[in-house]
Design a protein around this motif. Structure first.
Motif, PDB file in Angstrom:
ATOM      1  N   ILE A   1     105.900  61.402 -75.349  1.00 10.99           N
ATOM      2  CA  ILE A   1     104.787  60.788 -74.617  1.00 10.99           C
ATOM      3  C   ILE A   1     105.338  60.315 -73.281  1.00 10.99           C
ATOM      4  O   ILE A   1     106.308  59.533 -73.250  1.00 10.99           O
ATOM      5  CB  ILE A   1     104.177  59.591 -75.386  1.00 10.99           C
ATOM      6  CG1 ILE A   1     103.674  60.057 -76.753  1.00 10.99           C
ATOM      7  CG2 ILE A   1     103.070  58.938 -74.580  1.00 10.99           C
ATOM      8  CD1 ILE A   1     103.248  58.942 -77.670  1.00 10.99           C
ATOM      9  N   ASP A   2     104.758  60.834 -72.190  1.00  6.00           N
ATOM     10  CA  ASP A   2     105.237  60.376 -70.874  1.00  6.00           C
ATOM     11  C   ASP A   2     104.091  59.853 -70.038  1.00  6.00           C
ATOM     12  O   ASP A   2     102.952  59.904 -70.408  1.00  6.00           O
ATOM     13  CB  ASP A   2     105.992  61.494 -70.144  1.00  6.00           C
ATOM     14  CG  ASP A   2     105.074  62.571 -69.591  1.00  6.00           C
ATOM     15  OD1 ASP A   2     103.965  62.755 -70.095  1.00  6.00           O
ATOM     16  OD2 ASP A   2     105.528  63.252 -68.650  1.00  6.00           O
TER      17      ASP A   2
ATOM     18  N   ASP B   1     110.969  68.335 -67.888  1.00  3.89           N
ATOM     19  CA  ASP B   1     111.074  67.471 -66.713  1.00  3.89           C
ATOM     20  C   ASP B   1     110.465  66.086 -66.956  1.00  3.89           C
ATOM     21  O   ASP B   1     109.713  65.564 -66.139  1.00  3.89           O
ATOM     22  CB  ASP B   1     110.432  68.145 -65.492  1.00  3.89           C
ATOM     23  CG  ASP B   1     110.861  67.487 -64.194  1.00  3.89           C
ATOM     24  OD1 ASP B   1     111.991  66.942 -64.143  1.00  3.89           O
ATOM     25  OD2 ASP B   1     110.065  67.492 -63.235  1.00  3.89           O
ATOM     26  N   ILE B   2     110.807  65.495 -68.091  1.00  3.00           N
ATOM     27  CA  ILE B   2     110.337  64.154 -68.442  1.00  3.00           C
ATOM     28  C   ILE B   2     111.337  63.140 -67.893  1.00  3.00           C
ATOM     29  O   ILE B   2     112.538  63.231 -68.162  1.00  3.00           O
ATOM     30  CB  ILE B   2     110.221  63.979 -69.973  1.00  3.00           C
ATOM     31  CG1 ILE B   2     109.349  65.073 -70.593  1.00  3.00           C
ATOM     32  CG2 ILE B   2     109.724  62.588 -70.316  1.00  3.00           C
ATOM     33  CD1 ILE B   2     107.929  65.095 -70.119  1.00  3.00           C
ATOM     34  N   GLN B   3     110.858  62.187 -67.123  1.00  6.71           N
ATOM     35  CA  GLN B   3     111.742  61.160 -66.570  1.00  6.71           C
ATOM     36  C   GLN B   3     111.719  59.879 -67.392  1.00  6.71           C
ATOM     37  O   GLN B   3     112.759  59.295 -67.658  1.00  6.71           O
ATOM     38  CB  GLN B   3     111.363  60.871 -65.113  1.00  6.71           C
ATOM     39  CG  GLN B   3     111.693  62.011 -64.175  1.00  6.71           C
ATOM     40  CD  GLN B   3     113.164  62.409 -64.269  1.00  6.71           C
ATOM     41  OE1 GLN B   3     114.057  61.589 -64.050  1.00  6.71           O
ATOM     42  NE2 GLN B   3     113.422  63.661 -64.612  1.00  6.71           N
ATOM     43  N   ASP B   4     110.536  59.444 -67.782  1.00 10.73           N
ATOM     44  CA  ASP B   4     110.392  58.203 -68.541  1.00 10.73           C
ATOM     45  C   ASP B   4     109.284  58.380 -69.571  1.00 10.73           C
ATOM     46  O   ASP B   4     108.276  59.033 -69.310  1.00 10.73           O
ATOM     47  CB  ASP B   4     110.044  57.036 -67.613  1.00 10.73           C
ATOM     48  CG  ASP B   4     111.146  56.766 -66.616  1.00 10.73           C
ATOM     49  OD1 ASP B   4     112.233  56.347 -67.048  1.00 10.73           O
ATOM     50  OD2 ASP B   4     110.926  56.994 -65.410  1.00 10.73           O
ATOM     51  N   GLY B   5     109.494  57.793 -70.743  1.00 14.23           N
ATOM     52  CA  GLY B   5     108.495  57.886 -71.804  1.00 14.23           C
ATOM     53  C   GLY B   5     109.102  57.526 -73.141  1.00 14.23           C
ATOM     54  O   GLY B   5     110.077  56.780 -73.232  1.00 14.23           O
ATOM     55  N   LEU B   6     108.516  58.094 -74.186  1.00 16.81           N
ATOM     56  CA  LEU B   6     108.989  57.888 -75.548  1.00 16.81           C
ATOM     57  C   LEU B   6     109.151  59.239 -76.223  1.00 16.81           C
ATOM     58  O   LEU B   6     108.366  60.160 -75.988  1.00 16.81           O
ATOM     59  CB  LEU B   6     107.995  57.060 -76.368  1.00 16.81           C
ATOM     60  CG  LEU B   6     107.804  55.611 -75.965  1.00 16.81           C
ATOM     61  CD1 LEU B   6     106.650  54.993 -76.757  1.00 16.81           C
ATOM     62  CD2 LEU B   6     109.085  54.809 -76.205  1.00 16.81           C
TER      63      LEU B   6
ATOM     64  N   GLY C   1     115.222  60.557 -67.469  1.00 11.88           N
ATOM     65  CA  GLY C   1     115.422  61.918 -67.934  1.00 11.88           C
ATOM     66  C   GLY C   1     116.305  62.102 -69.147  1.00 11.88           C
ATOM     67  O   GLY C   1     116.607  63.232 -69.528  1.00 11.88           O
ATOM     68  N   LYS C   2     116.736  61.001 -69.786  1.00  6.98           N
ATOM     69  CA  LYS C   2     117.594  61.103 -70.970  1.00  6.98           C
ATOM     70  C   LYS C   2     117.138  60.102 -72.028  1.00  6.98           C
ATOM     71  O   LYS C   2     116.569  59.057 -71.713  1.00  6.98           O
ATOM     72  CB  LYS C   2     119.052  60.796 -70.608  1.00  6.98           C
ATOM     73  CG  LYS C   2     119.641  61.752 -69.624  1.00  6.98           C
ATOM     74  CD  LYS C   2     120.863  62.376 -70.201  1.00  6.98           C
ATOM     75  CE  LYS C   2     121.461  63.302 -69.160  1.00  6.98           C
ATOM     76  NZ  LYS C   2     121.812  64.560 -69.598  1.00  6.98           N
ATOM     77  N   ILE C   3     117.446  60.428 -73.283  1.00  9.92           N
ATOM     78  CA  ILE C   3     117.179  59.483 -74.368  1.00  9.92           C
ATOM     79  C   ILE C   3     118.056  58.261 -74.138  1.00  9.92           C
ATOM     80  O   ILE C   3     119.259  58.390 -73.861  1.00  9.92           O
ATOM     81  CB  ILE C   3     117.517  60.093 -75.736  1.00  9.92           C
ATOM     82  CG1 ILE C   3     116.740  61.382 -75.957  1.00  9.92           C
ATOM     83  CG2 ILE C   3     117.222  59.105 -76.856  1.00  9.92           C
ATOM     84  CD1 ILE C   3     117.243  62.196 -77.129  1.00  9.92           C
ATOM     85  N   SER C   4     117.470  57.085 -74.244  1.00  7.00           N
ATOM     86  CA  SER C   4     118.223  55.853 -74.045  1.00  7.00           C
ATOM     87  C   SER C   4     118.958  55.501 -75.343  1.00  7.00           C
ATOM     88  O   SER C   4     118.399  54.901 -76.249  1.00  7.00           O
ATOM     89  CB  SER C   4     117.285  54.715 -73.635  1.00  7.00           C
ATOM     90  OG  SER C   4     118.029  53.548 -73.399  1.00  7.00           O
ATOM     91  N   LEU C   5     120.216  55.923 -75.405  1.00  9.56           N
ATOM     92  CA  LEU C   5     121.075  55.653 -76.558  1.00  9.56           C
ATOM     93  C   LEU C   5     122.291  54.859 -76.106  1.00  9.56           C
ATOM     94  O   LEU C   5     122.718  54.978 -74.953  1.00  9.56           O
ATOM     95  CB  LEU C   5     121.560  56.968 -77.184  1.00  9.56           C
ATOM     96  CG  LEU C   5     120.521  57.824 -77.910  1.00  9.56           C
ATOM     97  CD1 LEU C   5     121.085  59.217 -78.179  1.00  9.56           C
ATOM     98  CD2 LEU C   5     120.091  57.157 -79.203  1.00  9.56           C
ATOM     99  N   GLY C   6     122.856  54.098 -77.025  1.00  6.74           N
ATOM    100  CA  GLY C   6     124.110  53.413 -76.750  1.00  6.74           C
ATOM    101  C   GLY C   6     125.233  54.425 -76.624  1.00  6.74           C
ATOM    102  O   GLY C   6     125.116  55.580 -77.061  1.00  6.74           O
ATOM    103  N   VAL C   7     126.350  54.005 -76.067  1.00  6.59           N
ATOM    104  CA  VAL C   7     127.453  54.908 -75.759  1.00  6.59           C
ATOM    105  C   VAL C   7     127.941  55.673 -76.994  1.00  6.59           C
ATOM    106  O   VAL C   7     128.329  56.833 -76.893  1.00  6.59           O
ATOM    107  CB  VAL C   7     128.611  54.160 -75.057  1.00  6.59           C
ATOM    108  CG1 VAL C   7     129.273  53.142 -75.981  1.00  6.59           C
ATOM    109  CG2 VAL C   7     129.624  55.140 -74.499  1.00  6.59           C
TER     110      VAL C   7
END
Length: 135
Positions: free
Chosen positions: A134-135, A33-38, A105-111
């Motif tokens: 790390i959150d 349940d991680i929303q934002d972090g690394l 909640g998701k890895i920030s990846l390009g399309v």
């Protein structure tokens, strides 16, 4: 600050292959349940790598061919020990880890981006990938 550590264990089937692990990492992020972090993705092996690229079959073959062209078979010193110098040299051209942001909640990846475990010394059993969040 919260630090979460998980491990992904995979078996590889080929001498050199790219295995998409993006969904497994997103599952861990969702389960915790991680929303934002690394998130840091790190291979624990000196004959493998973690890369980000497009999951397209032709491109994956091109990447494998590129490694083969850059590191052709030769009489390597390390081969006198355990006959896998070529695998170590290929891995040294890449990186053993990647760190990416987690947003909503998701890895920030390009399309077109996916995260790959790259095997250079397969087939192998129980390849370990450490996921640190790390959150």
């Amino acid at each position: 600050m919260n630090i979460i550590k998980e491990e992904i264990v995979i078996n590889t089937k080929k001498e050199v292959e790219l295995i998409n692990i993006t969904s497994k990492i997103n599952e861990i992020i969702s389960e915790k349940d991680i929303q934002d972090g690394l998130v840091n993705i790190s291979t624990k092996h000196t004959t493998s790598a973690i890369i980000i690229n497009e999951d397209e079959s032709g491109l994956k073959k091109d990447i494998i061919n590129l490694y083969e062209q850059i590191i052709p078979f030769d009489d390597y010193f390390h081969d006198k020990i355990d006959n896998n110098a070529k695998s170590h040299l290929k891995a040294s051209l890449s990186t053993p880890n990647q760190t990416l942001p987690i947003i909503n909640g998701k890895i920030s990846l390009g399309v077109w981006q996916s995260i790959f475990f790259v095997e250079f010394d397969g087939p192998r059993k129980r390849r370990k990938i450490l996921i640190t969040i790390i959150d």
